[in-house]
Design a protein around this motif. Structure first.
Motif, PDB file in Angstrom:
ATOM      1  N   THR A   1     -13.225   9.645  28.019  1.00 41.61           N
ATOM      2  CA  THR A   1     -12.780   8.572  28.908  1.00 41.61           C
ATOM      3  C   THR A   1     -12.725   9.062  30.345  1.00 41.61           C
ATOM      4  O   THR A   1     -13.206   8.395  31.277  1.00 41.61           O
TER       5      THR A   1
ATOM      6  N   TRP B   1     -14.296  11.667  31.606  1.00 38.87           N
ATOM      7  CA  TRP B   1     -15.650  12.011  32.053  1.00 38.87           C
ATOM      8  C   TRP B   1     -16.383  10.770  32.538  1.00 38.87           C
ATOM      9  O   TRP B   1     -17.005  10.782  33.615  1.00 38.87           O
ATOM     10  N   TYR B   2     -16.321   9.686  31.769  1.00 38.11           N
ATOM     11  CA  TYR B   2     -17.003   8.467  32.194  1.00 38.11           C
ATOM     12  C   TYR B   2     -16.364   7.914  33.467  1.00 38.11           C
ATOM     13  O   TYR B   2     -17.067   7.480  34.390  1.00 38.11           O
TER      14      TYR B   2
ATOM     15  N   GLU C   1     -19.383   8.522  35.921  1.00 42.49           N
ATOM     16  CA  GLU C   1     -20.213   7.324  35.863  1.00 42.49           C
ATOM     17  C   GLU C   1     -19.621   6.161  36.663  1.00 42.49           C
ATOM     18  O   GLU C   1     -20.361   5.384  37.253  1.00 42.49           O
TER      19      GLU C   1
ATOM     20  N   TYR D   1      -9.018   1.312  33.290  1.00 41.81           N
ATOM     21  CA  TYR D   1      -9.386   1.579  31.895  1.00 41.81           C
ATOM     22  C   TYR D   1      -8.248   1.291  30.920  1.00 41.81           C
ATOM     23  O   TYR D   1      -8.289   1.724  29.757  1.00 41.81           O
TER      24      TYR D   1
ATOM     25  N   LEU E   1     -13.903   2.716  26.070  1.00 40.96           N
ATOM     26  CA  LEU E   1     -14.800   3.702  25.464  1.00 40.96           C
ATOM     27  C   LEU E   1     -15.577   3.173  24.264  1.00 40.96           C
ATOM     28  O   LEU E   1     -16.521   3.819  23.814  1.00 40.96           O
TER      29      LEU E   1
ATOM     30  N   LEU F   1     -19.490   3.237  24.003  1.00 38.84           N
ATOM     31  CA  LEU F   1     -20.278   4.449  23.819  1.00 38.84           C
ATOM     32  C   LEU F   1     -20.902   4.533  22.428  1.00 38.84           C
ATOM     33  O   LEU F   1     -21.823   5.315  22.215  1.00 38.84           O
TER      34      LEU F   1
ATOM     35  N   LEU G   1     -25.331   8.672  26.559  1.00 38.01           N
ATOM     36  CA  LEU G   1     -24.143   8.997  27.350  1.00 38.01           C
ATOM     37  C   LEU G   1     -23.156   9.838  26.555  1.00 38.01           C
ATOM     38  O   LEU G   1     -22.572  10.788  27.079  1.00 38.01           O
TER      39      LEU G   1
ATOM     40  N   GLY H   1     -22.148  13.472  27.800  1.00 36.76           N
ATOM     41  CA  GLY H   1     -20.759  13.729  28.142  1.00 36.76           C
ATOM     42  C   GLY H   1     -20.162  14.844  27.312  1.00 36.76           C
ATOM     43  O   GLY H   1     -19.503  15.751  27.847  1.00 36.76           O
TER      44      GLY H   1
END
Length: 339
Positions: free
Chosen positions: A125, A127-128, A132, A235, A280, A283, A289, A293
């Protein structure tokens, strides 16, 4: 198993046949499963992906660690008996889980089983959100809400690796040391000082990126404290729920929904600000991705650049207490069910 959404009493232990991996799948013999706030929302019936992608009855859980128990035909990856961690789309609270081989990864030797089981969701979570969505540049100033929690602690570390100046927000003095240990430059303890007055002192020109999972309690102010070209990354909406009740407070939910800001595209254009949101679950359809990741995260863990988050273990049968403790908002780091 959760057969019908509701309170803690809806979590039932059930026996079933051993799952058999199909083509391209791996069966993981689970030793620990991570506990996430999304699991609590799934139990309550408030997690949209649970209804849209799985349906009830279902087993909660998005992350596990253990050993490879069996391989389906054509499944690539770790061999039978190898220690692994895996990402699931529900189903993680089980002693055996079958997932696509692309969602299974070697367990880093530096992690305990509980740490490995409770790392993927928080770190993926974060990382995105960083790489991104928010995409902060070196030297930029970012704010991380709930910085002593699982995702918050991961965000602090990833923003530090990205070369950012990190302002962390916590809601209690017992949580304040955690972000400092993870690399935050300043910590705002909202139990002792006014959040936005202090934020204005620490970032008088505004923040380049704010990471916010609180929802209505902070979203508007987070947006207002962005500098031109700033990004608000959303998020979660944790403040919509009454803490520790185990059930939705529908009056609070409705009022919070009505008070949730609706951001005006014209205002965003005039002020050069952006709002980005994600969860998330998507994904599961983006193996590219997910693999990228996890490859980066596991590499950084192996190099010691990322440290595992503090984990509080619970017995597998004590899942209701784990949910209750997480919902109070008083926990630090991550929680894990140990089989």
């Amino acid at each position: 198993m959760v057969r019908r959404p509701g309170g803690y009493d809806r979590l039932h232990m059930e026996d079933g046949p051993d799952p058999q991996p199909g083509p391209g799948q791996v069966r993981v013999d689970v030793e620990a499963a991570g506990v996430n706030y999304a699991d609590c929302l799934t139990r309550m019936g408030l997690y949209a992906s649970a209804r849209q992608l799985a349906g009830y009855p279902l087993t909660p859980g998005f992350e596990v660690a253990g050993t490879v128990g069996a391989l389906g035909k054509g499944a690539d990856g770790p061999s039978v008996g190898s220690p692994v961690l895996a990402v699931t789309l529900f189903g993680g609270y089980a002693t055996q889980v079958v997932v696509p081989a692309s969602q299974v990864f070697p367990m880093p030797a530096s992690l305990s089983v509980a740490q490995a089981a409770s790392s993927p969701v928080a770190f993926l979570t974060a990382w995105y959100a960083v790489h991104e969505a928010g995409r902060p540049s070196p030297g930029q100033t970012v704010m991380v809400h709930s910085a002593a929690g699982g995702v918050g602690g991961a965000l602090v570390q990833l923003c530090r690796i990205a070369g950012c100046h990190v302002v962390a927000v916590v809601g209690g003095s017992h949580k304040a040391p955690v972000p400092y240990e993870l690399g935050a430059h300043q910590v705002i303890d909202t139990s002792r000082e006014d959040l936005w007055a202090r934020a204005s002192v620490l970032a008088p020109r505004g923040f380049d990126v704010v990471f916010d999972a609180n929802g209505v309690s902070t979203l508007r102010a987070s947006y207002n404290h962005l500098r031109p070209t700033g990004r608000l990354v959303v998020y979660g909406f944790h403040s919509m729920l009454t803490r520790g009740r185990g059930r939705p407070g529908w009056t609070r939910l409705i009022l919070s929904w009505l008070r949730t800001p609706r951001f005006d595209p014209m205002d965003m254009t005039l002020k050069n600000r952006s709002v980005l949101g994600f969860n998330l679950s998507f994904l599961s359809d983006r193996a590219d991705l997910l693999e990228r990741g996890m490859a980066e995260l596991l590499s950084w863990i192996g190099e010691g650049r990322l440290v595992p988050l503090e984990v509080t273990p619970y017995s597998f049968e004590d899942v209701a207490r784990a949910h209750r403790d997480l919902e109070t908002g008083r926990t630090v780091g991550k929680l894990a069910l140990v089989v």
